[in-house]
Enzyme design. Structure first.
Site, PDB file in Angstrom:
ATOM      1  N   HIS A  76       0.832  -1.228   0.000  1.00 43.18           N
ATOM      2  CA  HIS A  76       0.000   0.000   0.000  1.00 43.18           C
ATOM      3  C   HIS A  76       0.859   1.267   0.000  1.00 43.18           C
ATOM      4  O   HIS A  76       0.510   2.266   0.640  1.00 43.18           O
ATOM      5  CB  HIS A  76      -0.947   0.029   1.208  1.00 43.18           C
ATOM      6  N   ASN A 149     -10.246  -2.902   2.360  1.00 44.97           N
ATOM      7  CA  ASN A 149      -9.913  -2.895   0.930  1.00 44.97           C
ATOM      8  C   ASN A 149     -11.187  -2.710   0.123  1.00 44.97           C
ATOM      9  O   ASN A 149     -12.288  -2.785   0.668  1.00 44.97           O
ATOM     10  CB  ASN A 149      -9.276  -4.231   0.533  1.00 44.97           C
ATOM     11  N   HIS A 340      -4.100   1.102  11.970  1.00 40.15           N
ATOM     12  CA  HIS A 340      -3.842  -0.157  12.676  1.00 40.15           C
ATOM     13  C   HIS A 340      -5.183  -0.724  13.136  1.00 40.15           C
ATOM     14  O   HIS A 340      -5.907  -0.049  13.876  1.00 40.15           O
ATOM     15  CB  HIS A 340      -2.941   0.147  13.872  1.00 40.15           C
TER      16      HIS A 340
END
Ligand code: HDE
Length: 682
Positions: A76, A149, A340
Site C-alpha cells: 500500500h 480494501n 492499525h
C-alpha cells in the site's frame, strides 16, 4: 480538550491547525530561528575556493535534505487521502456500545487513505490491483481504525503466509520487473500452489480491480469483527462502505493508457472533486450475525476468503461519511498516517480469524520502522482528539513533556494514577470469548473449500463482466513465461468454471482441461456492477469546440449538463477563449496535445465549420477511442454525416438530434449510463 465529549466534525481540523505553518512572507531562518542573509552561496575560502566546514547553514540544509525520505509502506505504498466526517443515521445501541455509533447528532471526524497494494510510491494509479480503503475515526473514545480494501475477501487465510504472498506479487527479486503488476511468473506460481487465493483472484481479474475513481468503489472490512453492546452481548459484524455514486470501473485498455498519460488519475480525480465541492460520500453498512448463528452460513465466518452474500445477510446501512477537505501537506498527513486495526473503541472487538490476528501484530510493527520509533502516535495526523495518559515514556522524537516523577503503575505517590477505568465507565474490556484447544499448526477443515465462492462470483457476473474476467486472465497469463505455471493455473480455475478455464487455455496455448467445473449454481446479484447506482453526477464530458460555434445552443446544453452535476471540460485548437455566435464565449482548458479521450467520461462534439483538417482528424481519433471504450458520445446537429463516415452513427450511446431539448435529455441520460456494452466495437 475537555475530558468530556466535545468531539464534533471539526475537532480534528482544529487540532491540526495548531501545527500549520505559513512560510509565505516570512524571513528565511535556520532551524534554530537564526535569520540568514544569504541562501544561495555556500561559505568559501575565496570566491573560487573550497567550501568551509564552518558553514553551519549549508550543513544544516544539506543534512536535512539528505534525510528527507522515509521507507515507503511495504505494501500500500502509493496512496492518497482526505479529511471528512462521519454521521450516523440511527443508534446502534442494541448492538454496540461504541460511543460514535450511539447518537445520530454526533459527527465524528475521519481521515481516509486510499491506496494501491502492489506498486511503489511513484507507480501509476490505474493498475490492476486491490485498493486500500483505510478510515481513521477520531472518536471521543480514541481513534478507531477501519482498515479495509475495495475487495471483500483476501488471497490467504492465515497471516503467516502474508510475506510469501507479497514476495510473489511484488517485482521479481532478480531484476525488479514488473512494476505494480501481477502479470508475471512468481505471482501465478503462488496462486496455483496456494489455491485458497481462487476467490480473491476472481475479484482481481474483474473490473473491481480497475476502479474509475476512489469515489466510485466500495470498501470492506473483510474480516468478521464483533460488536459488543452495553449488556456484554456480542454480534458478529462485517463492515461495508457503499459509494453514493455507485461502483464503476475503467476498461482495461483505458487503464493501461491512463497509467502513462496520467499516472495520478485517481489522485487528480479525488483532489479536484473535493476542491470543486463534489464531496465524495460513502454509506456505512453492517452485516450482523447473531453469535448462535455462527455455523449457519455454510462458510466459516473466520475465513477471510469468504463473503456473506448480501441476499442472505442483508447490509444494514447505518451512516454516511463525507470527504470534504484535502490535506495541507501530503507528507505530514497522508504519508505519516499510521492505520492499525488494533485501534479499537469499546464495543468493537475481534474474532479468531487467523488473518485478522496476524494483522493485529503487523501494523504497529511496520510503523515502528517506517516512522522511526515508538512515538508516531504523537504525529499530528495520528493523535486522537481526546487526551492520552499512561506511563509510556521517552523514545525517539518524544514531544509530550510528561510532568512529575511517577511513571509506573501501581503507585502511591500519584494516588495510583493514571488509573484504569472500569468498563461501565468507558474502559476497554476485551470480549470474554471462551477459548480452549491444543496448540496446533493446521488449517481447520471448515477452511478447505476454496472454489465454491469463486464460482458464486463467476455466476453473479453479467456477460460483459465475464468477458472482462476472461480477458484479464488471458492478459496476465500471456505474460507468464513458465508453461508449467500456466498449465497449473488453467487446471486450477477449471474448478471454478470450465468455460472460463478453456477460454484461457486456448488463448495462451496450453492444454484445455478435460474435466472440472463446479456444481455451484447460485449467484449473488449484489456482486455485479451492472446492478449498482448509475448517476451522471461529477462525471466529465469533453466538449470539443472551435470558433464560431452555435452560442445559444451550446450554452443551453452546457447549462443543463452542469445542472445535472456533470463537469464539462472544453477542448479547442488553442488554450483560452473560444468565441461562439451571439456573444457566447467558452474557456478552453485543453488542446489535443494535453487531453486524451481516456481522461474523460464522455464526449460532446460541437466543432464548427472553421476547424482545420488536422483538428478534424484529431477529433476523429479522440472520438473513435472514446467509442471503443463504450463511452457516451453526443454530436451537434449537422454532424450526422461525420458520424456515419466514422462508422458510429446509430450505435448505442451515440446521441444526435435536431431537437435541442431532446438531445440534451438523451445526452444526460447516456452519460449517467457510463458505458454502452452492447455497442459494436471492432
Ligand atoms: Fe494490510 N498491511 N496486511 N491488509 N493493509 C499494511 O501496514 C498486513 C490486509 C491494508 O493507508 C501494512 O502501515 C498483513 C487485508 C490497508 O496506511 C502492513 C496482512 C486488508 C493498508 C500490513 C494484511 C489490508 C495496509 C503496510 C495479512 C483489507 C494501508 C504499511 C494478514 C482488510 C494502510 C502499514 C494505509 C497496510 C500487513 C492483509 C488492508 C505491513 C500481515 C486483508 C488498507 O502492516
Amino acid at each position: 480538550m475537555n475530558e468530556k465529549n466535545q468531539v464534533n466534525e471539526n475537532s480534528k481540523n482544529e487540532q491540526l491547525e495548531q501545527f500549520l505553518v505559513e512560510d509565505e512572507g516570512k524571513a528565511l531562518t535556520t532551524n534554530q530561528g537564526l535569520k540568514m542573509s544569504e541562501d544561495e552561496f555556500s561559505l568559501k575560502a575565496g570566491e573560487r575556493g573550497p567550501t568551509l566546514m564552518e558553514d553551519f547553514h549549508f550543513r544544516e540544509k544539506l543534512t536535512h535534505f539528505d534525510h528527507e525520505r522515509i521507507p515507503e509502506r511495504v505494501v500500500h505504498a502509493r496512496g492518497f487521502a482526505a479529511h471528512g466526517f462521519f454521521e450516523l443515521y440511527e443508534s446502534m445501541k442494541d448492538f454496540t456500545r461504541a460511543k460514535f455509533l450511539q447518537d445520530p447528532s454526533v459527527k465524528t471526524p475521519v481521515f481516509v487513505r486510499f491506496s494501491t497494494v502492489n506498486g511503489a510510491r511513484g507507480s501509476s494509479d490505474t493498475v490492476r490491483d486491490a485498493r486500500g480503503f483505510a478510515t481513521k475515526f477520531y472518536t471521543e473514545e480514541g481513534n478507531y481504525d477501519l482498515v479495509g480494501n475495495n475487495i471483500p475477501v483476501f488471497f490467504i487465510q492465515d497471516a503467516i503466509k502474508f510475506p510469501d504472498l507479497v514476495h510473489s506479487f511484488k517485482p521479481e527479486p532478480d531484476n525488479d520487473i514488473p512494476q505494480a503488476s501481477t502479470a508475471h511468473d512468481t505471482f501465478w506460481d503462488f496462486v496455483a500452489n496456494n489455491q485458497e487465493s481462487a476467490h480473491m483472484i476472481m475479484w482481481i481479474m474483474s473490473d473491481r480491480a480497475i476502479p474509475r475513481s476512489f469515489r466510485m468503489m466500495e470498501g470492506f472490512g473483510v474480516h468478521t469483527f464483533r460488536f459488543v453492546n452495553d449488556q456484554g452481548k456480542a454480534h458478529f459484524v462485517k463492515f461495508h462502505w457503499k459509494p453514493k455514486l455507485g461502483v464503476h470501473s475503467l476498461v482495461w485498455d483505458e487503464s493501461h493508457k491512463l497509467a502513462g498519460i496520467d499516472p495520478d488519475f485517481h489522485r487528480n480525480d479525488l483532489w479536484n472533486a473535493i476542491e470543486n465541492g463534489f464531496f465524495p460520500e460513502y454509506e456505512l453498512g453492517v452485516q450482523l450475525l447473531r453469535e448462535e448463528d455462527e455455523f449457519k452460513l455454510g462458510v466459516d465466518i473466520l475465513d477471510a476468503t469468504k463473503i456473506w452474500p448480501e441476499e442472505i445477510v442483508p447490509v444494514k446501512i447505518i451512516g454516511k461519511m463525507t470527504l470534504n477537505r484535502n490535506v495541507d501537506n501530503f507528507f505530514a498527513e497522508t504519508e505519516q498516517a499510521a492505520f492499525h486495526l488494533g485501534n479499537v473503541v469499546p464495543g468493537v472487538d475481534f474474532t479468531n480469524d487467523p488473518l485478522l490476528q496476524g494483522r493485529l501484530f503487523s501494523y504497529l510493527d511496520t510503523q515502528l520502522i517506517r516512522l522511526g520509533g515508538p512515538n508516531f502516535h504523537e504525529i499530528p495526523i495520528n493523535r486522537p482528539v481526546v487526551p492520552f495518559h499512561n506511563n509510556q515514556r521517552d523514545g525517539y522524537h518524544r514531544q509530550t513533556i510528561n510532568k512529575g516523577k511517577v511513571n509506573y503503575h501501581r503507585n502511591s505517590l500519584a494516588g495510583n494514577t493514571p488509573s484504569p477505568v472500569p468498563p461501565e465507565k468507558g474502559g476497554y474490556e476485551s470480549y470474554q470469548e471462551k477459548v480452549e484447544g491444543r496448540k496446533i499448526r493446521a488449517r481447520s477443515d471448515s477452511f478447505k473449500d476454496h472454489f465454491s465462492q469463486a464460482t458464486l462470483f463467476w455466476n453473479s457476473m453479467s456477460d460483459v463482466e465475464k468477458r472482462h474476467i476472461i480477458e484479464a486472465f488471458q492478459f496476465e497469463l500471456a505474460k507468464v513465461k513458465s508453461e508449467s505455471v500456466k498449465q497449473q493455473v488453467v487446471d486450477m480455475f477449471a474448478n471454478v468454471n470450465l468455460e472460463l478455464a478453456r477460454s484461457i487455455a486456448e488463448y495462451i496455448g496450453v492444454n484445455p482441461p478435460a474435466s472440472g467445473g463446479s456444481n455451484v449454481t447460485t449467484s449473488s446479484p449484489a456482486l455485479s456492477q451492472l446492478n449498482t447506482v448509475f448517476s451522471p453526477e461529477t462525471l466529465t464530458v469533453a466538449v470539443i469546440v472551435t470558433k464560431g460555434f452555435n452560442g445559444p445552443d451550446v450554452k443551453y446544453v452546457l447549462d443543463h449538463l452542469v445542472a445535472a452535476g456533470i463537469q464539462p471540460k472544453i477542448i479547442s485548437e488553442t488554450i483560452g477563449e473560444v468565441s461562439g455566435t451571439n456573444g457566447v464565449n467558452l474557456n478552453a482548458e485543453f488542446t489535443f496535445l494535453t487531453a486524451k479521450s481516456v481522461q474523460f467520461d464522455s464526449v460532446y462534439i460541437v466543432r464548427a465549420s472553421s476547424s482545420s483538417p488536422t483538428f478534424n482528424k484529431q477529433i476523429a481519433h479522440f472520438t473513435d477511442e472514446a467509442f471503443s471504450h463504450y463511452k457516451p458520445i453526443g454530436a451537434s446537429p449537422g454532424l450526422n454525416q461525420w458520424l456515419e463516415r466514422n462508422n458510429i452513427a446509430g450505435q448505442p450511446g451515440v446521441v444526435i438530434s435536431e431537437n435541442l431539448e431532446q438531445f440534451t435529455k438523451e445526452l444526460i441520460d447516456a452519460i449517467s449510463q457510463h458505458r454502452f456494452w452492447d455497442r459494436k466495437v471492432i
